[in-house]
Write a protein that holds these residues in place. Structure first.
Motif, PDB file in Angstrom:
ATOM      1  N   ARG A  90       0.850  -1.265  -0.006  1.00 50.12           N
ATOM      2  CA  ARG A  90      -0.124  -0.135   0.005  1.00 50.12           C
ATOM      3  C   ARG A  90       1.007   1.314   0.030  1.00 50.12           C
ATOM      4  O   ARG A  90       0.645   2.315  -0.625  1.00 50.12           O
ATOM      5  CB  ARG A  90      -0.939  -0.172   1.138  1.00 50.12           C
ATOM      6  CG  ARG A  90      -1.938   1.173   1.463  1.00 50.12           C
ATOM      7  CD  ARG A  90      -2.714   0.997   2.414  1.00 50.12           C
ATOM      8  NE  ARG A  90      -4.165   1.438   2.207  1.00 50.12           N
ATOM      9  CZ  ARG A  90      -5.330   1.252   2.859  1.00 50.12           C
ATOM     10  NH1 ARG A  90      -5.245   0.425   3.859  1.00 50.12           N
ATOM     11  NH2 ARG A  90      -6.440   2.152   2.528  1.00 50.12           N
ATOM     12  N   VAL A  91       1.950   1.228   0.900  1.00 53.57           N
ATOM     13  CA  VAL A  91       2.832   2.338   0.840  1.00 53.57           C
ATOM     14  C   VAL A  91       3.407   2.546  -0.672  1.00 53.57           C
ATOM     15  O   VAL A  91       3.693   3.754  -0.907  1.00 53.57           O
ATOM     16  CB  VAL A  91       4.024   2.240   1.858  1.00 53.57           C
ATOM     17  CG1 VAL A  91       5.128   3.278   1.528  1.00 53.57           C
ATOM     18  CG2 VAL A  91       3.232   2.242   3.399  1.00 53.57           C
ATOM     19  N   GLN A  92       3.731   1.691  -0.961  1.00 55.29           N
ATOM     20  CA  GLN A  92       4.656   1.663  -2.377  1.00 55.29           C
ATOM     21  C   GLN A  92       3.505   2.148  -3.234  1.00 55.29           C
ATOM     22  O   GLN A  92       3.907   2.845  -4.130  1.00 55.29           O
ATOM     23  CB  GLN A  92       5.259   0.150  -2.794  1.00 55.29           C
ATOM     24  CG  GLN A  92       6.462  -0.208  -1.839  1.00 55.29           C
ATOM     25  CD  GLN A  92       6.837  -1.444  -2.358  1.00 55.29           C
ATOM     26  OE1 GLN A  92       5.980  -2.584  -2.593  1.00 55.29           O
ATOM     27  NE2 GLN A  92       7.977  -1.884  -2.042  1.00 55.29           N
ATOM     28  N   GLY A  93       2.373   1.716  -3.467  1.00 50.29           N
ATOM     29  CA  GLY A  93       1.413   2.357  -4.404  1.00 50.29           C
ATOM     30  C   GLY A  93       1.300   3.685  -4.115  1.00 50.29           C
ATOM     31  O   GLY A  93       0.552   4.663  -4.968  1.00 50.29           O
ATOM     32  N   SER A  94       1.460   4.265  -2.788  1.00 55.28           N
ATOM     33  CA  SER A  94       1.075   5.661  -2.474  1.00 55.28           C
ATOM     34  C   SER A  94       2.189   6.794  -3.345  1.00 55.28           C
ATOM     35  O   SER A  94       1.855   7.787  -3.525  1.00 55.28           O
ATOM     36  CB  SER A  94       1.095   6.049  -1.178  1.00 55.28           C
ATOM     37  OG  SER A  94       2.497   5.951  -0.603  1.00 55.28           O
ATOM     38  N   GLY A  95       3.258   5.875  -3.724  1.00 50.42           N
ATOM     39  CA  GLY A  95       4.335   6.893  -4.340  1.00 50.42           C
ATOM     40  C   GLY A  95       4.933   7.765  -3.357  1.00 50.42           C
ATOM     41  O   GLY A  95       5.985   8.295  -3.662  1.00 50.42           O
ATOM     42  N   LEU A  96       4.707   7.724  -1.922  1.00 53.13           N
ATOM     43  CA  LEU A  96       5.355   8.387  -0.918  1.00 53.13           C
ATOM     44  C   LEU A  96       6.765   7.751  -0.526  1.00 53.13           C
ATOM     45  O   LEU A  96       6.954   6.520  -0.580  1.00 53.13           O
ATOM     46  CB  LEU A  96       4.475   8.451   0.248  1.00 53.13           C
ATOM     47  CG  LEU A  96       3.250   9.369   0.187  1.00 53.13           C
ATOM     48  CD1 LEU A  96       2.349   9.310   1.268  1.00 53.13           C
ATOM     49  CD2 LEU A  96       3.562  10.810  -0.218  1.00 53.13           C
TER      50      LEU A  96
ATOM     51  N   TYR B  97       9.743   6.393   1.773  1.00 56.01           N
ATOM     52  CA  TYR B  97       9.524   5.447   2.798  1.00 56.01           C
ATOM     53  C   TYR B  97      10.890   4.746   3.037  1.00 56.01           C
ATOM     54  O   TYR B  97      11.921   4.390   2.203  1.00 56.01           O
ATOM     55  CB  TYR B  97       8.545   4.514   2.751  1.00 56.01           C
ATOM     56  CG  TYR B  97       9.026   3.399   1.820  1.00 56.01           C
ATOM     57  CD1 TYR B  97       9.179   1.918   2.060  1.00 56.01           C
ATOM     58  CD2 TYR B  97       8.374   3.565   0.355  1.00 56.01           C
ATOM     59  CE1 TYR B  97       9.858   0.950   1.178  1.00 56.01           C
ATOM     60  CE2 TYR B  97       8.705   2.374  -0.493  1.00 56.01           C
ATOM     61  CZ  TYR B  97       9.405   1.172  -0.169  1.00 56.01           C
ATOM     62  OH  TYR B  97       9.454   0.218  -0.970  1.00 56.01           O
TER      63      TYR B  97
ATOM     64  N   VAL C 236       7.149   6.392   6.717  1.00 51.42           N
ATOM     65  CA  VAL C 236       6.618   7.279   5.397  1.00 51.42           C
ATOM     66  C   VAL C 236       6.659   8.555   5.602  1.00 51.42           C
ATOM     67  O   VAL C 236       6.271   9.035   6.636  1.00 51.42           O
ATOM     68  CB  VAL C 236       5.291   6.637   5.142  1.00 51.42           C
ATOM     69  CG1 VAL C 236       4.763   7.361   3.949  1.00 51.42           C
ATOM     70  CG2 VAL C 236       5.131   5.173   5.075  1.00 51.42           C
TER      71      VAL C 236
ATOM     72  N   MET D 193       5.229  12.177   4.782  1.00 53.83           N
ATOM     73  CA  MET D 193       4.060  12.401   4.146  1.00 53.83           C
ATOM     74  C   MET D 193       4.395  13.946   3.391  1.00 53.83           C
ATOM     75  O   MET D 193       5.697  14.525   3.877  1.00 53.83           O
ATOM     76  CB  MET D 193       3.120  12.931   5.284  1.00 53.83           C
ATOM     77  CG  MET D 193       2.738  11.435   6.128  1.00 53.83           C
ATOM     78  SD  MET D 193       2.142  10.502   5.122  1.00 53.83           S
ATOM     79  CE  MET D 193       0.244  11.136   4.960  1.00 53.83           C
TER      80      MET D 193
END
Length: 121
Positions: A81-87, A89, A104, A106
């Motif tokens: 999910r984090v990788q999909g956000s593009g943020l 990390y 992560v 923000m």
């Protein structure tokens, strides 16, 4: 995915002063801290470490390091999910406890620590 607040973390040159302030104001008491490779202390209420203090001698004043949340989801699901956000990390693992930490950054600059118990690899 359900999240539960876990802790706040502060960077400071003077861990004792911050510990005394949280102890005097909120009644938090020092307790167990995993053997991280950097100095610090954890402050507890009723068995829960609510404040983590990271000691960094070069700082002039205390600053918020991150806000942590935990989930019962698998760490691999959280990471996806984090990788999909593009943020941006970073990954870490708590020594001895094995908890996966996904830090992560923000868009506002605040760092979230997302904790999950099961493995990523």
């Amino acid at each position: 995915m359900t999240w539960t607040f876990d802790h706040l973390a502060f960077n400071t040159a003077d861990g004792q002063t911050l510990q005394d302030a949280f102890g005097g104001l909120l009644g938090l008491t020092p307790g167990r801290r995993p053997p991280f490779p950097f100095p610090g202390r954890w402050l507890y209420q009723d068995g829960q470490a609510l404040v983590h203090v990271i000691e960094q001698p070069a700082l002039n004043e205390a600053a918020l390091s991150h806000i942590a949340f935990r989930t019962d989801e698998d760490a691999a699901v959280v990471l996806k999910r984090v990788q999909g956000s593009g943020l941006p990390y970073q990954l870490a693992q708590v020594p001895e406890d094995g908890i996966w930490q996904i830090f992560v950054r923000m868009p506002c600059g605040v760092v979230l620590e997302l904790d999950a118990k099961t493995g990523i690899l």
